[in-house]
Design a protein around this motif. Structure first.
Motif, PDB file in Angstrom:
ATOM      1  N   PRO A   3       0.825  -1.224   0.000  1.00 60.18           N
ATOM      2  CA  PRO A   3       0.000   0.000   0.000  1.00 60.18           C
ATOM      3  C   PRO A   3       0.858   1.273   0.000  1.00 60.18           C
ATOM      4  O   PRO A   3       0.504   2.261  -0.634  1.00 60.18           O
ATOM      5  CB  PRO A   3      -0.814  -0.115   1.295  1.00 60.18           C
ATOM      6  CG  PRO A   3      -0.865  -1.573   1.582  1.00 60.18           C
ATOM      7  CD  PRO A   3       0.438  -2.133   1.074  1.00 60.18           C
ATOM      8  N   GLN A   4       1.997   1.234   0.707  1.00 57.08           N
ATOM      9  CA  GLN A   4       2.880   2.408   0.727  1.00 57.08           C
ATOM     10  C   GLN A   4       3.413   2.707  -0.666  1.00 57.08           C
ATOM     11  O   GLN A   4       3.454   3.865  -1.087  1.00 57.08           O
ATOM     12  CB  GLN A   4       4.037   2.185   1.691  1.00 57.08           C
ATOM     13  CG  GLN A   4       3.627   2.142   3.139  1.00 57.08           C
ATOM     14  CD  GLN A   4       4.797   1.857   4.058  1.00 57.08           C
ATOM     15  OE1 GLN A   4       5.927   1.670   3.620  1.00 57.08           O
ATOM     16  NE2 GLN A   4       4.525   1.820   5.341  1.00 57.08           N
ATOM     17  N   ASN A   5       3.840   1.674  -1.380  1.00 58.66           N
ATOM     18  CA  ASN A   5       4.366   1.883  -2.733  1.00 58.66           C
ATOM     19  C   ASN A   5       3.267   2.311  -3.694  1.00 58.66           C
ATOM     20  O   ASN A   5       3.520   3.075  -4.627  1.00 58.66           O
ATOM     21  CB  ASN A   5       5.097   0.651  -3.228  1.00 58.66           C
ATOM     22  CG  ASN A   5       6.436   0.475  -2.542  1.00 58.66           C
ATOM     23  OD1 ASN A   5       7.018   1.424  -2.035  1.00 58.66           O
ATOM     24  ND2 ASN A   5       6.920  -0.749  -2.498  1.00 58.66           N
ATOM     25  N   GLN A   6       2.040   1.837  -3.470  1.00 60.55           N
ATOM     26  CA  GLN A   6       0.915   2.297  -4.291  1.00 60.55           C
ATOM     27  C   GLN A   6       0.684   3.790  -4.069  1.00 60.55           C
ATOM     28  O   GLN A   6       0.455   4.537  -5.019  1.00 60.55           O
ATOM     29  CB  GLN A   6      -0.358   1.515  -3.959  1.00 60.55           C
ATOM     30  CG  GLN A   6      -0.344   0.098  -4.489  1.00 60.55           C
ATOM     31  CD  GLN A   6      -1.579  -0.672  -4.082  1.00 60.55           C
ATOM     32  OE1 GLN A   6      -2.145  -0.466  -3.003  1.00 60.55           O
ATOM     33  NE2 GLN A   6      -2.003  -1.579  -4.949  1.00 60.55           N
ATOM     34  N   ARG A   7       0.764   4.225  -2.809  1.00 55.16           N
ATOM     35  CA  ARG A   7       0.591   5.652  -2.508  1.00 55.16           C
ATOM     36  C   ARG A   7       1.691   6.479  -3.175  1.00 55.16           C
ATOM     37  O   ARG A   7       1.441   7.556  -3.707  1.00 55.16           O
ATOM     38  CB  ARG A   7       0.606   5.876  -0.999  1.00 55.16           C
ATOM     39  CG  ARG A   7      -0.608   5.316  -0.293  1.00 55.16           C
ATOM     40  CD  ARG A   7      -0.466   5.372   1.214  1.00 55.16           C
ATOM     41  NE  ARG A   7      -0.495   6.735   1.710  1.00 55.16           N
ATOM     42  CZ  ARG A   7      -1.594   7.404   2.033  1.00 55.16           C
ATOM     43  NH1 ARG A   7      -2.758   6.831   1.911  1.00 55.16           N
ATOM     44  NH2 ARG A   7      -1.511   8.639   2.493  1.00 55.16           N
ATOM     45  N   LEU A   8       2.917   5.955  -3.135  1.00 59.51           N
ATOM     46  CA  LEU A   8       4.032   6.640  -3.786  1.00 59.51           C
ATOM     47  C   LEU A   8       3.778   6.762  -5.282  1.00 59.51           C
ATOM     48  O   LEU A   8       3.939   7.841  -5.859  1.00 59.51           O
ATOM     49  CB  LEU A   8       5.340   5.899  -3.513  1.00 59.51           C
ATOM     50  CG  LEU A   8       6.601   6.476  -4.161  1.00 59.51           C
ATOM     51  CD1 LEU A   8       6.886   7.884  -3.662  1.00 59.51           C
ATOM     52  CD2 LEU A   8       7.789   5.558  -3.910  1.00 59.51           C
ATOM     53  N   ASN A   9       3.358   5.683  -5.920  1.00 60.46           N
ATOM     54  CA  ASN A   9       3.083   5.722  -7.357  1.00 60.46           C
ATOM     55  C   ASN A   9       1.974   6.718  -7.679  1.00 60.46           C
ATOM     56  O   ASN A   9       2.077   7.479  -8.657  1.00 60.46           O
ATOM     57  CB  ASN A   9       2.713   4.334  -7.874  1.00 60.46           C
ATOM     58  CG  ASN A   9       3.909   3.413  -7.951  1.00 60.46           C
ATOM     59  OD1 ASN A   9       5.056   3.847  -7.935  1.00 60.46           O
ATOM     60  ND2 ASN A   9       3.642   2.122  -8.028  1.00 60.46           N
ATOM     61  N   ILE A  50      10.545   3.637   4.128  1.00 58.49           N
ATOM     62  CA  ILE A  50       9.215   4.246   3.999  1.00 58.49           C
ATOM     63  C   ILE A  50       9.249   5.288   2.885  1.00 58.49           C
ATOM     64  O   ILE A  50      10.092   6.182   2.898  1.00 58.49           O
ATOM     65  CB  ILE A  50       8.780   4.911   5.322  1.00 58.49           C
ATOM     66  CG1 ILE A  50       8.678   3.859   6.421  1.00 58.49           C
ATOM     67  CG2 ILE A  50       7.453   5.640   5.151  1.00 58.49           C
ATOM     68  CD1 ILE A  50       8.416   4.439   7.791  1.00 58.49           C
ATOM     69  N   PRO A  51       8.320   5.197   1.914  1.00 59.08           N
ATOM     70  CA  PRO A  51       8.250   6.229   0.884  1.00 59.08           C
ATOM     71  C   PRO A  51       7.908   7.582   1.502  1.00 59.08           C
ATOM     72  O   PRO A  51       7.085   7.659   2.420  1.00 59.08           O
ATOM     73  CB  PRO A  51       7.115   5.763  -0.033  1.00 59.08           C
ATOM     74  CG  PRO A  51       6.942   4.310   0.265  1.00 59.08           C
ATOM     75  CD  PRO A  51       7.334   4.136   1.698  1.00 59.08           C
ATOM     76  N   VAL A  52       8.564   8.626   1.002  1.00 56.43           N
ATOM     77  CA  VAL A  52       8.319   9.981   1.486  1.00 56.43           C
ATOM     78  C   VAL A  52       8.193  10.945   0.311  1.00 56.43           C
ATOM     79  O   VAL A  52       8.694  10.682  -0.782  1.00 56.43           O
ATOM     80  CB  VAL A  52       9.440  10.487   2.440  1.00 56.43           C
ATOM     81  CG1 VAL A  52       9.527   9.638   3.684  1.00 56.43           C
ATOM     82  CG2 VAL A  52      10.770  10.566   1.735  1.00 56.43           C
ATOM     83  N   MET A  53       7.507  12.049   0.584  1.00 55.70           N
ATOM     84  CA  MET A  53       7.401  13.150  -0.373  1.00 55.70           C
ATOM     85  C   MET A  53       7.768  14.412   0.386  1.00 55.70           C
ATOM     86  O   MET A  53       7.269  14.645   1.498  1.00 55.70           O
ATOM     87  CB  MET A  53       5.974  13.256  -0.904  1.00 55.70           C
ATOM     88  CG  MET A  53       5.713  14.518  -1.713  1.00 55.70           C
ATOM     89  SD  MET A  53       4.015  14.663  -2.331  1.00 55.70           S
ATOM     90  CE  MET A  53       3.100  15.045  -0.832  1.00 55.70           C
ATOM     91  N   THR A  54       8.614  15.228  -0.198  1.00 52.70           N
ATOM     92  CA  THR A  54       8.959  16.521   0.389  1.00 52.70           C
ATOM     93  C   THR A  54       8.427  17.598  -0.543  1.00 52.70           C
ATOM     94  O   THR A  54       8.652  17.548  -1.757  1.00 52.70           O
ATOM     95  CB  THR A  54      10.477  16.642   0.585  1.00 52.70           C
ATOM     96  OG1 THR A  54      10.889  15.634   1.506  1.00 52.70           O
ATOM     97  CG2 THR A  54      10.862  18.000   1.122  1.00 52.70           C
ATOM     98  N   VAL A  55       7.697  18.562   0.048  1.00 53.99           N
ATOM     99  CA  VAL A  55       7.070  19.634  -0.727  1.00 53.99           C
ATOM    100  C   VAL A  55       7.230  20.970  -0.025  1.00 53.99           C
ATOM    101  O   VAL A  55       7.434  21.036   1.187  1.00 53.99           O
ATOM    102  CB  VAL A  55       5.562  19.361  -0.960  1.00 53.99           C
ATOM    103  CG1 VAL A  55       5.350  18.193  -1.893  1.00 53.99           C
ATOM    104  CG2 VAL A  55       4.832  19.145   0.358  1.00 53.99           C
ATOM    105  N   LEU A  88       4.629   8.430   3.581  1.00 54.53           N
ATOM    106  CA  LEU A  88       3.471   7.919   2.845  1.00 54.53           C
ATOM    107  C   LEU A  88       3.042   6.558   3.391  1.00 54.53           C
ATOM    108  O   LEU A  88       2.851   5.608   2.645  1.00 54.53           O
ATOM    109  CB  LEU A  88       3.801   7.827   1.353  1.00 54.53           C
ATOM    110  CG  LEU A  88       4.323   9.110   0.710  1.00 54.53           C
ATOM    111  CD1 LEU A  88       4.624   8.899  -0.754  1.00 54.53           C
ATOM    112  CD2 LEU A  88       3.343  10.257   0.891  1.00 54.53           C
ATOM    113  N   ASN A  89       2.887   6.479   4.697  1.00 55.62           N
ATOM    114  CA  ASN A  89       2.557   5.200   5.311  1.00 55.62           C
ATOM    115  C   ASN A  89       1.096   5.102   5.729  1.00 55.62           C
ATOM    116  O   ASN A  89       0.720   4.168   6.419  1.00 55.62           O
ATOM    117  CB  ASN A  89       3.488   4.913   6.492  1.00 55.62           C
ATOM    118  CG  ASN A  89       3.377   5.948   7.579  1.00 55.62           C
ATOM    119  OD1 ASN A  89       2.607   6.884   7.464  1.00 55.62           O
ATOM    120  ND2 ASN A  89       4.146   5.788   8.622  1.00 55.62           N
ATOM    121  N   GLY A  90       0.270   6.045   5.340  1.00 56.66           N
ATOM    122  CA  GLY A  90      -1.160   5.900   5.544  1.00 56.66           C
ATOM    123  C   GLY A  90      -1.844   6.917   6.437  1.00 56.66           C
ATOM    124  O   GLY A  90      -3.049   7.069   6.361  1.00 56.66           O
TER     125      GLY A  90
END
Length: 124
Positions: A3-9, A50-55, A88-90
């Motif tokens: 699910p984490q990788n799906q959120r990243l995608n 853990i996938p992350v996004m920085t904005v 991006l862990n939920g």
């Protein structure tokens, strides 16, 4: 796919769908750096598994987000006043992730010349 990788995608697809976005890899295969008009507005990577996004965010929003969400921290390797990193862990919902990404894009585009904004189809 986790699910984490799906959120990243999903968030990477959202980032790339914005007008005029270029995807670059200035530091190797990670992070993926998203730019508009040569200016970075987001990056994604996997940090500590853990996938992350920085904005980018306004300073007031940065303080609020960090206080309200355990999975939002000051921007990793970025100016802590203007950037946040989101795990991006939920905990943070997909819609909010997309809003954060869109806001970051908008903050950067607003600093461009009016001509460049117009070429991107940006209107407020």
């Amino acid at each position: 796919m986790s699910p984490q990788n799906q959120r990243l995608n999903l968030i990477e697809e959202h980032l790339q769908a914005m007008m005029g976005v270029q995807l670059e890899f200035p530091f190797g295969p990670e992070p993926k750096v998203f730019k508009v008009a040569g200016k970075m507005f987001a990056w994604t990577a996997v940090k500590d598994g853990i996938p992350v996004m920085t904005v980018k965010a306004s300073p007031g929003d940065v303080a609020f987000l960090i206080d309200e969400f355990q999975d939002i921290t000051p921007g990793y390797h970025m100016n802590k006043r203007h950037w946040v990193t989101v795990r991006l862990n939920g905990q943070v919902e997909q819609g909010m992730l997309e809003d954060l990404a869109t806001t970051s894009y908008t903050l950067v585009v607003r600093k461009l010349t009016k001509a460049k904004q117009k070429s991107l189809g940006f209107t407020e």
